[in-house]
Design an enzyme around this catalytic site. Structure first.
Site, PDB file in Angstrom:
ATOM      1  N   HIS A 140       5.369  13.914  56.259  1.00  0.00           N
ATOM      2  CA  HIS A 140       5.754  14.401  54.935  1.00  0.00           C
ATOM      3  C   HIS A 140       7.257  14.674  54.976  1.00  0.00           C
ATOM      4  O   HIS A 140       7.697  15.697  55.480  1.00  0.00           O
ATOM      5  CB  HIS A 140       4.990  15.673  54.576  1.00  0.00           C
ATOM      6  CG  HIS A 140       5.001  15.995  53.121  1.00  0.00           C
ATOM      7  ND1 HIS A 140       3.899  16.518  52.475  1.00  0.00           N
ATOM      8  CD2 HIS A 140       5.949  15.874  52.173  1.00  0.00           C
ATOM      9  CE1 HIS A 140       4.188  16.708  51.204  1.00  0.00           C
ATOM     10  NE2 HIS A 140       5.440  16.328  51.002  1.00  0.00           N
ATOM     11  N   LEU A 141       8.029  13.721  54.458  1.00  0.00           N
ATOM     12  CA  LEU A 141       9.475  13.872  54.556  1.00  0.00           C
ATOM     13  C   LEU A 141       9.934  15.116  53.808  1.00  0.00           C
ATOM     14  O   LEU A 141       9.280  15.582  52.865  1.00  0.00           O
ATOM     15  CB  LEU A 141      10.195  12.614  54.086  1.00  0.00           C
ATOM     16  CG  LEU A 141      10.222  12.247  52.619  1.00  0.00           C
ATOM     17  CD1 LEU A 141      11.462  12.819  51.958  1.00  0.00           C
ATOM     18  CD2 LEU A 141      10.257  10.740  52.496  1.00  0.00           C
ATOM     19  N   HIS A 142      11.034  15.665  54.255  1.00  0.00           N
ATOM     20  CA  HIS A 142      11.584  16.871  53.630  1.00  0.00           C
ATOM     21  C   HIS A 142      13.058  16.982  53.969  1.00  0.00           C
ATOM     22  O   HIS A 142      13.535  16.404  54.938  1.00  0.00           O
ATOM     23  CB  HIS A 142      10.822  18.123  54.086  1.00  0.00           C
ATOM     24  CG  HIS A 142      10.679  18.270  55.557  1.00  0.00           C
ATOM     25  ND1 HIS A 142       9.757  17.550  56.282  1.00  0.00           N
ATOM     26  CD2 HIS A 142      11.337  19.038  56.449  1.00  0.00           C
ATOM     27  CE1 HIS A 142       9.850  17.878  57.553  1.00  0.00           C
ATOM     28  NE2 HIS A 142      10.817  18.774  57.699  1.00  0.00           N
ATOM     29  N   VAL A 143      13.751  17.708  53.128  1.00  0.00           N
ATOM     30  CA  VAL A 143      15.183  17.921  53.263  1.00  0.00           C
ATOM     31  C   VAL A 143      15.401  19.353  53.739  1.00  0.00           C
ATOM     32  O   VAL A 143      14.850  20.288  53.151  1.00  0.00           O
ATOM     33  CB  VAL A 143      15.908  17.704  51.914  1.00  0.00           C
ATOM     34  CG1 VAL A 143      17.404  17.949  52.051  1.00  0.00           C
ATOM     35  CG2 VAL A 143      15.626  16.315  51.359  1.00  0.00           C
TER      36      VAL A 143
END
Length: 185
Positions: A140-143
């Protein structure tokens, strides 16, 4: 501190021959994800309505059509935020253009929030895509939106290997949520 480079060009041949099928994959969706049975705290945050008791437990600050902004429960420093798409995707290219735009918009909200609420003098914004790039949750990509101040590294981190976080997570959340209400357009 000066660092020397150690060149090891013979390693590239080894790296290039690694079988991508055996490497940990970010998995673009929960379907077929070997970690699909494990809970995803970003999916939990994405499914949570802001301004609820659950939002407080999950440190969700706000959402837009495609992204969520939350306080990192395991921060690098005080006020460390995460922005994530609502959909469980591991690759930036898997997000539709509108979702990428929403992710950047909510990241900008996070930046403004940190500058206003805790007077960050600088901010590191970045993504770790894939486990070998440092992603603790590669599916789950995230910044990461990390506030910085002049002189915010000290002997505790350099010598002791620990970070001093000067504010309780709950107090940070309350401060950020209160400021978010003030800066909403």
């Amino acid at each position: 501190m000066h660092h020397d480079n150690l060149w090891a060009p013979w390693r590239m041949q080894y790296i290039q021959q690694l079988d991508p099928a055996t490497a940990p994959s970010p998995q673009g969706s929960r379907a077929g994800d070997p970690q699909a049975d494990l809970p995803c705290f970003l999916c939990d945050a994405a499914g949570c309505a802001p301004n609820t008791d659950l939002a407080r437990d999950l440190t969700v600050l706000t959402k837009n059509d495609s992204a969520v902004l939350l306080l990192n429960k395991y921060p690098y420093t005080n006020g460390h935020l995460l922005a994530a798409p609502l959909e469980h995707l591991g690759e930036l290219g898997d997000l539709p253009a509108s979702a990428r735009a929403d992710l950047m918009e909510i990241t900008a909200v996070g930046e403004r929030l940190l500058r206003t609420a805790i007077h960050a003098q600088g901010i590191n914004i970045g993504m770790n895509l894939g486990r070998c790039a440092g992603a603790g949750l590669p599916g789950h990509l995230h910044v990461h939106i990390v506030p910085r101040w002049s002189g915010d590294t000290n002997f505790m981190q350099a010598i002791g290997g620990v970070r001093v976080i000067p504010q309780a997570l709950e107090a940070s959340y309350d401060c950020l949520l209160e400021t978010l209400e003030k800066i909403k357009d």
